[in-house]
Design an enzyme around this catalytic site. Structure first.
Site, PDB file in Angstrom:
ATOM      1  N   TRP A 354      -4.737 -39.154 -35.803  1.00  0.00           N
ATOM      2  CA  TRP A 354      -5.904 -39.948 -36.213  1.00  0.00           C
ATOM      3  C   TRP A 354      -6.722 -39.229 -37.284  1.00  0.00           C
ATOM      4  CZ3 TRP A 354     -11.263 -39.705 -33.735  1.00  0.00           C
ATOM      5  CH2 TRP A 354     -11.567 -38.406 -33.333  1.00  0.00           C
ATOM      6  N   ASP A 355      -6.276 -38.039 -37.727  1.00  0.00           N
ATOM      7  CA  ASP A 355      -7.047 -37.249 -38.685  1.00  0.00           C
ATOM      8  C   ASP A 355      -7.320 -38.021 -39.976  1.00  0.00           C
ATOM      9  OD1 ASP A 355      -6.502 -33.963 -37.756  1.00  0.00           O
ATOM     10  OD2 ASP A 355      -5.392 -35.586 -36.842  1.00  0.00           O
ATOM     11  N   GLU A 493     -10.031 -33.875 -25.447  1.00  0.00           N
ATOM     12  CA  GLU A 493      -8.729 -33.247 -25.159  1.00  0.00           C
ATOM     13  C   GLU A 493      -8.761 -32.169 -24.075  1.00  0.00           C
ATOM     14  OE1 GLU A 493      -6.900 -31.968 -28.831  1.00  0.00           O
ATOM     15  OE2 GLU A 493      -6.155 -33.981 -29.231  1.00  0.00           O
ATOM     16  N   LYS A 614     -13.712 -29.729 -25.977  1.00  0.00           N
ATOM     17  CA  LYS A 614     -13.041 -28.987 -27.045  1.00  0.00           C
ATOM     18  C   LYS A 614     -13.684 -29.296 -28.394  1.00  0.00           C
ATOM     19  CE  LYS A 614      -8.589 -28.871 -29.507  1.00  0.00           C
ATOM     20  NZ  LYS A 614      -7.233 -29.455 -29.548  1.00  0.00           N
ATOM     21  N   GLN A 615     -14.028 -30.570 -28.581  1.00  0.00           N
ATOM     22  CA  GLN A 615     -14.525 -31.025 -29.876  1.00  0.00           C
ATOM     23  C   GLN A 615     -15.372 -32.265 -29.656  1.00  0.00           C
ATOM     24  OE1 GLN A 615     -11.041 -32.071 -32.185  1.00  0.00           O
ATOM     25  NE2 GLN A 615     -10.099 -33.080 -30.445  1.00  0.00           N
TER      26      GLN A 615
END
Length: 798
Positions: A354-355, A493, A614-615
């Site tokens: 999905w980047d 994640e 994580k993000q």
């Protein structure tokens, strides 16, 4: 500091892999790492070459179980160029004393240069200058130029020019237990006295790859009639050119290379096509000049000028160059997605994630044909997405978290934890939010371009089938009178499932549910945006009745969003029941805690137990949407959205995020731009330097991070310049950080080229006089103007 030159002085084997990735040369068709031509893959050097769509699938037996993986294949090594003096072994770094060494990367023209002086064991001192490019002017061409100057000797020299398909995928240490052989030899051949060629085939996907090279030697501007000797095997071919050199006099070696694969159009035999192309190749100087001209044209469209900080300017341009090496106008004509790690290495196996949601905003307003081509990669795989949805018991189209050649789910079932050395289950395929990202990308491409032809022929079909998927995966909870989505993962994640649960997935990830509420509102209205005949035909083809449109409209008003008792949006339902982590203790115990999941599992613990991320997950909402857009979505859902909602949620999650992905620094830099400018700038600088400094300790050498490189440009464009398109208007709400004096960049909005300049307390929007004939609307909130070709508008900023 040159705004277009990345330089390394001195050879350092510990960082050579990183330098190779950062100095890659590519053209949107293929890309080659910046490895020295005279070195083999040996743990220090890794001369990899990768092309869009060059995938192959292999099986590894692990403990008696077959593990299937598809990889972007490391193609035959075309770089091989070595020198032997007086019949001795070929020169390598380990065999000589380096008297001087400089490795440069010309960002403006994506050209890698090496200058080295060395003394061999016989005391001979030599200067070698190497220049290399992969042509932006001709997608199938590349060239190497060597200039050899013997400083204190004269004698006999042999130059080895080879093509080598004895390569494997071995550039990522944690994948080395998995099968890395992807090529079978087909044949080497010669075409006349100067051209050698090599053909290989991928073992499973049956893609033919052919390379051909013409090598020549020049002294004093004249071609030297070197003696040529041939040696070949089934997977290797070399030509040795022998000649004499004289002390102090320069000798040039030119190796001009052509590449073709069986995926290319207008090609019958790839080997013959490559050989014919190599033979017709101009000399290095002419090819380099055309290559440079093609890059100059791209910079006129894509440059971002940032005044006040030379290092920021340099790294922004480095990021632009890498984006264009992976996705250029050449890519638009290919069946290609955007690999998350570019074409610079083998991390993530070259898969498409999905980047692209971070990269498309840059292309939408500069090279929209690139976005269109990358979206067509998704459309061509909609059949597999529909099949995946059916097999999972859903409707519509369910695109995979990791996509490769065919659009089937390529996510591994297991992954290696490098801290524990154990293979662990991988449940990340449950990140169904990739489908919302694809919908978001299509919609925003259309907003920037007004490309009705794409929307009617391809985009609307994908969007409606994605909405249909979300409607089928959701269910209505009559007790809450809300729609819910279970069994998915958010962007975080770290949380794949609930603590102790056997089954993967979470209930009501807030980011996912809000995205679905947003896209369902658009999907319900989408047929009304199309021409009557297109809307009628599409609805008939997909079988979309009024009841389905009404369901989507209802979901846009009644999706469930979890909140904790303090009014914070819960990352997912049950988040508030998790334990708080002692962050200070882990920071004291470990030097780097970005990958807390690996640390906790290596300790026998479980990241699913804790309120850690994580993000950016919930925070992604504040990155993708403006405050006004989110207020509109939440109020439509019947939830409060106050003036402090963004600030409170961002602060809450910032304290609980390890930033284990560099994308997280990008996201937080963006959302903090209006709330905490200094903190935003600090995060931006970390993101900007994350690849060049390899802050994740060895990952960049496995492939640059396309998302973070594009994301830094999006922070500048969307947040520091405040560029946003909404309701057909190009808005600017600038928030120039203290670290920058000004910004200047070209844009293309709905076929109209503009130049945007920000600084000195004012914003200037100049419309190119040769732009589209129709006017556009642009400005700042409260001052929107209609601009025609040749107009120049100046806006004063508070």
């Amino acid at each position: 500091m040159d705004g277009f030159l990345l330089t390394y002085d001195g050879f350092d084997p510990r960082t050579e892999g990183l330098r190779e990735a950062l100095t890659s040369t590519g053209n949107g068709y293929l890309c080659t790492r910046g490895a020295a031509e005279w070195e083999d893959a040996d743990g220090v050097h890794y001369p990899g070459t990768y092309a869009h769509g060059g995938y192959n699938r292999e099986t590894t037996m692990m403990g008696g179980l077959p593990v299937l993986n598809e990889d972007l294949v490391n193609l035959p090594n075309w770089l091989v160029l070595q020198v032997r003096v007086e019949g001795e072994d070929a020169i390598r770094f380990d065999d000589v004393e380096l008297l001087g060494y400089r490795h440069e990367y010309d960002i403006r023209h994506a050209t890698v240069l090496r200058r080295l002086r060395f003394r061999d064991h016989a005391g001979r001192e030599t200067t070698l200058t190497s220049r290399r490019f992969v042509s932006m002017a001709d997608a199938h061409h590349a060239g190497i130029e060597w200039t050899l100057v013997p400083e204190n000797w004269s004698g006999h020299v042999e130059v080895i020019s080879a093509l080598d398909s004895r390569v494997t995928n071995s550039g990522v240490p944690r994948y080395r237990q998995l099968e890395g052989r992807h090529l079978n030899p087909v044949s080497p051949r010669t075409f006349g006295p100067e051209v050698i060629a090599l053909k290989a085939e991928t073992r499973q996907s049956n893609i033919y790859i052919s390379q051909a090279t013409r090598t020549r030697v020049f002294q004093g501007g004249e071609q030297l009639p070197a003696t040529r000797t041939l040696y070949q095997m089934e997977d290797y071919i070399q030509q040795v050119l022998a000649f004499d050199v004289r002390q102090g006099e320069a000798t040039r070696v030119e190796k001009m290379v052509a590449f073709y694969t069986s995926r290319d159009p207008a090609v019958s035999d790839t080997l013959v096509r490559a050989a014919r192309s190599a033979a017709r190749h101009s000399d290095f100087a002419g090819a380099s000049e055309r290559h440079g001209a093609a890059w100059e044209e791209l910079w006129r469209t894509c440059d971002v000028g940032a005044s006040g900080n030379e290092q920021v300017q340099l790294l922004l341009r480095l990021h632009i160059a890498h984006l264009l090496q992976v996705c250029s106008p050449h890519t638009a004509d290919l069946d290609a997605g955007m690999p998350a790690r570019g074409l610079n290495g083998e991390a993530y196996r070259g898969h498409v994630f999905w980047d692209e949601i971070y990269a498309f905003p840059f292309f939408n307003v500069r090279l929209p044909e690139v976005t269109r081509g990358l979206l067509m990669y998704r459309y061509r795989r909609i059949g597999e997405a529909r099949a995946a949805a059916r097999e999972a018991g859903f409707r519509g189209a369910m695109f995979p978290w990791q996509s490769g050649s065919e659009g089937v789910e390529e996510t591994q079932r297991v992954h290696l934890n490098p801290l524990s050395g154990r293979w662990e289950p991988d449940l990340s395929r449950n990140q169904r939010h990739v489908n919302a990202a694809i919908f978001f990308n299509i919609w925003n491409y259309f907003q920037a371009t007004s490309d009705y032809a794409f929307l009617e022929s391809y985009g609307a079909e994908m969007m409606l089938d994605i909405a249909r998927f979300w409607a089928s995966i959701a269910h209505f909870n009559s007790a809450r009178e809300r729609y819910e989505i279970h069994g998915v993962m958010g962007p975080d994640e770290f949380h794949e499932k609930y603590p102790g649960a056997q089954q993967g997935g979470l209930r009501n990830n807030a980011y996912t549910n809000v995205m679905v509420a947003w896209l369902c509102d658009i999907a319900a209205k989408l047929p009304s945006l199309l021409s009557a005949s297109s809307a009628e035909g599409l609805r008939a083809r997909l079988g979309i009745g009024d009841d389905e449109l009404a369901l989507w409209q209802d979901m846009s008003r009644r999706m469930f969003v979890p909140f904790d008792s303090g009014g914070i949006i819960s990352q997912f339902e049950g988040w508030d029941e998790l334990e708080e982590l002692d962050w200070d203790a882990y920071r004291a115990k470990y030097e780097n805690i970005q990958r807390l999941d690996r640390i906790l599992r290596a300790e026998g613990d479980d990241p699913d137990r804790y309120k850690i991320a994580k993000q950016a997950d919930t925070v992604m909402l504040f990155f993708l949407f403006s405050d006004e857009e989110l207020r509109e979505i939440f109020e439509r859902l019947g939830y409060d959205y106050g003036s402090d909602t963004a600030a409170r949620n961002i602060a809450y999650y910032d304290q609980r995020t390890s930033h284990g992905s560099t994308l997280s620094f990008v996201t937080h830099a963006g959302v903090l731009a209006a709330l905490d400018p200094e903190s935003s700038w600090e995060r931006f600088l970390v993101a900007l330097r994350s690849d060049v400094d390899d802050i994740q300790g060895g990952t960049t050498q496995e492939g640059i991070h396309m998302g973070v490189m594009a994301g830094t440009l999006e922070v500048v464009q969307r947040y520091y310049a405040g560029t946003q398109i909404r309701d057909g208007v190009l808005y600017f709400t600038p928030r120039l950080p203290s670290g920058l004096d000004g910004l200047s960049f070209p844009l293309q909005f709905r076929e109209t080229p503009l130049l945007v300049t920000l600084g000195g307390g004012q914003l200037t929007v100049a419309v190119h006089p040769d732009g589209a004939s129709h006017p556009i609307r642009a400005g700042i909130p409260g001052d929107v103007r209609e601009l025609c070709p040749g107009d120049r508008a100046v806006f004063g900023l508070a």
